[in-house]
Design a protein around this motif. Structure first.
Motif, short mmCIF file in Angstrom:
data_model
loop_
_atom_site.label_atom_id
_atom_site.label_comp_id
_atom_site.label_asym_id
_atom_site.label_seq_id
_atom_site.Cartn_x
_atom_site.Cartn_y
_atom_site.Cartn_z
N THR A 115 86.58 29.23 -34.56
CA THR A 115 86.15 27.82 -35.07
C THR A 115 87.52 26.83 -34.60
N GLU A 116 88.63 27.35 -35.42
CA GLU A 116 89.98 26.58 -35.02
C GLU A 116 90.19 26.55 -33.57
N THR A 117 89.93 27.38 -32.74
CA THR A 117 89.95 27.56 -31.30
C THR A 117 89.47 26.14 -30.47
N ALA A 118 88.12 26.16 -31.33
CA ALA A 118 87.38 25.07 -30.77
C ALA A 118 87.27 23.68 -31.45
N ARG B 250 85.75 20.33 -21.06
CA ARG B 250 84.46 21.33 -21.02
C ARG B 250 83.91 21.65 -22.36
N MET B 251 85.38 22.03 -23.31
CA MET B 251 84.96 22.44 -24.54
C MET B 251 84.42 21.38 -25.36
N MET B 252 84.84 20.42 -25.37
CA MET B 252 84.30 19.13 -26.16
C MET B 252 82.68 18.73 -25.45
N GLU B 253 82.58 18.99 -24.36
CA GLU B 253 81.17 18.64 -24.09
C GLU B 253 80.27 19.65 -24.09
N SER B 254 80.80 20.95 -24.22
CA SER B 254 79.71 21.91 -24.69
C SER B 254 78.88 21.51 -25.58
N ASP B 255 77.46 21.89 -25.51
CA ASP B 255 76.41 21.70 -26.40
C ASP B 255 75.54 22.98 -26.70
N ALA C 183 78.45 28.92 -31.86
CA ALA C 183 78.75 27.72 -31.31
C ALA C 183 80.37 27.52 -30.87
N ALA C 184 81.15 27.93 -31.62
CA ALA C 184 82.47 27.72 -31.28
C ALA C 184 82.57 28.69 -30.10
N LYS C 185 82.17 29.69 -30.02
CA LYS C 185 82.20 30.70 -28.76
C LYS C 185 81.80 30.13 -27.58
N ALA C 186 80.92 29.42 -27.51
CA ALA C 186 80.26 28.66 -26.52
C ALA C 186 81.07 27.70 -26.07
N MET C 187 81.68 26.82 -26.92
CA MET C 187 82.63 25.84 -26.55
C MET C 187 83.80 26.42 -25.77
N THR C 188 84.26 27.28 -26.29
CA THR C 188 85.72 27.96 -25.86
C THR C 188 85.38 28.69 -24.57
N LEU C 189 84.40 29.25 -24.53
CA LEU C 189 83.72 30.02 -23.37
C LEU C 189 83.68 29.06 -21.99
#
Lengths: 286, 422
Positions: free
Chosen positions: B310-313, B18-23, B241-247
């Motif tokens: 950013t590192e979290t993502a 889900r993190m990687m497919e976040s857009d 963007a990273a927040k959206a990915m990790t969320l």
């Protein structure tokens, strides 16, 4: 010109063994050298935890480029000298912790032991298999753990079957016993020792020495901290120490933790923490 | 029935996928009070885990004072301080509001914010606008130079960007931030402390629309020049963007993946996907840095900022091998940058599908910090960071590298075992 590094600390046993004056290099790894000093083991290491047989040194070049297997090193209280390396000991401290013998401080640590067993079980990478699923481990549970929890007599053969069993520089079975035997003893359980001649035959030289030291109470600070935390009834602190132990080697730390958890659970059960051992074993075997 | 380890494996696979497919796309601008969920009058958001005024560090206090002065709630720093001490102004972490901000990360109700929308999973995240480096609010500056810049950003930069994104959205859904980050990683950015390429790519994409907004030419030129002169223009968007990915990876039962890592200048804190919004905290470490002239590590404040999202993502310090030039900014050697990325593979679940590192034969960046791997190896996440002076009002004094304390991960894993292991 020899590469010079400083030792940060010397363990109590290593300090004693320096009297031999010389030692032969048995094994060399990137961060650790195993020396044979008159048949006894000194470990020169950059790894973080202190232990009675260790000489902890500062960061620097990889040992495998500086030390050769079978090389003879000269030992003195000021330095250890090899062909291409000098380790200065004069500014180092001494690690000299001897754990006390005392029963578990509170039955309530049982919950922490169950959590600890759960943690260990999901920290395993199952790619290489797990000793806790093996036949010798099951025999150990039947022949050693079950009688101890019931106050009966152990089956020495079941204990010895773990020796040398499994994977790694220190075989997994040895690691379990390295955690199990001193923990049991220091929590005021029976003192079980494996005869030296059995150790010599059943496992590797270095692992056999480490296990012998462990059953004599010469244990590293991580395991000593775990035992102490159980003795004072602080389950959270015990888990912190356990999470330090599990980092060692590929699975060595996990297996030392398995042994320490089982021994602690036996003693917790004997102190009235009913069901702890069954729950701990359930997590470890699952 | 599947075993616990199978459940963990399945959950982690899902979280990282889900993190990687976040857009995430940049889709709008607005004032924080109108955009950020739960934002109220007399509320300030800040970086990192929850914090009280009494425990706040110098730069955090400076940023809080500056934000209160900017809002006009007080006319002197002393009045501002009293408003927080008396509880009339409340403090809440950005992460409780799907928001992020670099360094002190203070966002006040009237500040303009970017809105980012995750086209794949539907989440919306927010961040403020970047002020540049040196004496700025996010590093604790609050004098007239700082406040004047913030007002200019609100009066000139914000309306230009608001009109720009509106114009852009007449043609497409928004600006793809994932695409910019993926490209920038192949152009020498790490997308945490080096956003040179990403900022250029961003400006290349938005400038035609900026020209078409119909705004006064002088305003457009001023806005463009400000963003063009600041290599960190894209930082806040990259963080949102990273927040959206990790969320997207958050709140997945059994998952041992870290979904927030952040610092507030006093404490550092993390979230674990399966444990919801529960913080695990430890004292924030002081970065090893490269100092601006006249400063040293004795002047440095403990680490702060939400930028470690950013590192979290899966980029930032984890992608240092993509950004060898960054060592001139954060210190160390090119070899250290490469080694850092390689080490992070040991504590992450996957290699990113879309973020790649040319120097490492286009391997994906290390993605999805698995708390189990951190504890098994003893390796903790390494991030790139800016360094603030420990006193309020001075600002940035350097940049550097810092590792998160192991205790955070121990505590999180103990809580995980309490939830699933008993």
């Amino acid at each position: 010109m020899a590469y010079k590094i400083k030792a940060k600390y010397i363990g109590r046993l290593a300090e004693k063994l320096i009297h031999h004056g010389k030692a032969r290099v048995r094994h060399v790894f990137k961060n650790t050298v195993y020396l044979d000093a008159g048949g006894e083991l000194i470990v020169i290491t950059r790894k973080g935890f202190k232990a009675p047989m260790n000489i902890g040194v500062e960061e620097g070049h990889s040992f495998d480029k500086l030390v050769k297997p079978c090389e003879v090193m000269r030992l003195s209280h000021l330095r250890i000298e090899g062909e291409r390396i000098v380790i200065h000991l004069d500014e180092s401290s001494t690690y000299d912790y001897v754990p006390a013998i005392h029963e578990p401080g509170a039955v309530s640590v049982g919950e922490a032991l169950v959590r600890g067993a759960f943690m260990v079980s999901i920290l395993y990478d199952d790619a290489g298999g797990r000793i806790t699923h093996s036949h010798p481990f099951m025999r150990f549970l039947e022949g050693v753990v079950a009688p101890l929890s019931a106050g009966g007599t152990i089956d020495a053969e079941a204990l010895h079957r773990l020796l040398g069993y499994g994977w790694g520089f220190t075989p997994s079975g040895d690691d379990i016993l390295t955690g199990f035997l001193p923990t049991l003893w220091h929590l005021k359980g029976p003192r079980i020792t494996i005869p030296v001649e059995v150790l010599e035959k059943a496992t590797t030289w270095a692992s056999g020495r480490l296990l012998r030291y462990a059953q004599e109470g010469l244990i590293d600070e991580g395991l000593a901290g775990f035992i102490r935390a159980i003795q004072i009834g602080d389950g959270e602190l015990a888990l912190d120490h356990m999470l330090g132990i599990v980092r060692r080697g590929h699975t060595s730390g996990l297996e030392i933790a398995v042994g320490a958890l089982i021994a602690s659970s036996i003693m917790c059960e004997r102190a009235g923490g009913y069901g702890v051992l069954r729950r701990v074993l359930g997590k470890l075997i699952s | 029935m599947s075993s616990i380890r199978e459940e963990v494996e399945k959950a982690n696979r899902e979280a990282v996928e889900r993190m990687m497919e976040s857009d995430p796309l940049w889709v709008d601008m607005g004032l924080a009070k109108d955009k950020i969920p739960g934002m109220r009058d007399y509320m300030l958001l800040h970086a990192g885990p929850p914090l009280t005024w009494e425990r706040a560090s110098g730069p955090m206090k400076g940023a809080i004072i500056g934000a209160i002065l900017y809002e006009g709630w007080a006319s002197t720093p002393e009045e501002a301080e009293n408003l927080v001490k008396s509880g009339q102004v409340t403090l809440e972490p950005n992460h409780h509001h799907s928001s992020v901000g670099p360094m002190a990360g203070v966002i006040s109700p009237s500040m303009p914010v970017y809105e980012v929308w995750d086209r794949r999973w539907g989440n919306r995240t927010y961040s403020n606008l970047n002020e540049g480096i040196g004496k700025v609010l996010r590093y604790g500056g609050y004098d007239e130079e700082v406040l004047g810049r913030l007002r200019w950003m609100s009066e000139v930069l914000y309306p230009v960007l608001k009109a720009t994104i509106k114009e852009l959205r007449s043609e497409k859904e928004g600006v793809s931030l994932k695409s910019i980050i993926a490209q920038a990683l192949q152009m020498g950015d790490d997308c945490h402390n080096r956003y040179n390429a990403a900022t250029s790519l961003f400006l290349r994409e938005i400038t035609p629309y900026m020209m078409r907004t119909g705004h006064d030419k002088k305003m457009i030129i001023e806005a463009y020049n400000f963003m063009n002169a600041n290599n960190f223009t894209m930082l806040n968007l990259g963080m949102a963007a990273a927040k959206a990915m990790t969320l997207a990876a958050h709140n997945i039962e059994y998952s041992t993946i870290v979904t927030v890592m952040s610092r507030n200048g006093t404490d550092t804190g993390i979230w674990l996907s399966s444990l919801g919004d529960r913080w695990f905290t430890a004292p924030a470490p002081i970065p090893k840095g490269v100092w601006f002239p006249g400063y040293s590590d004795e002047d440095a404040n403990p680490d702060l900022g939400d930028s470690s999202i950013t590192e979290t993502a899966g980029f930032g310090g984890f992608a240092m091998a993509a950004a060898p030039a960054i060592v001139s900014w954060v210190g160390g050697s090119v070899q250290l940058a490469i080694e850092t990325t390689k080490k992070m593979y040991e504590i992450t679940y996957a290699k990113h599908k879309y973020f790649q590192i040319p120097y490492l034969n286009f391997q994906g960046t290390p993605t999805g910090i698995d708390v189990r791997k951190v504890l098994k190896t003893g390796i903790t996440p390494t991030i790139n960071t800016g360094v603030a002076h420990k006193k309020a009002g001075i600002g940035q004094i350097g940049a550097g590298i810092v590792s998160f304390p192991l205790q955070l991960f121990k505590d999180a894993f103990k809580a995980y075992a309490e939830k699933y292991g008993l």
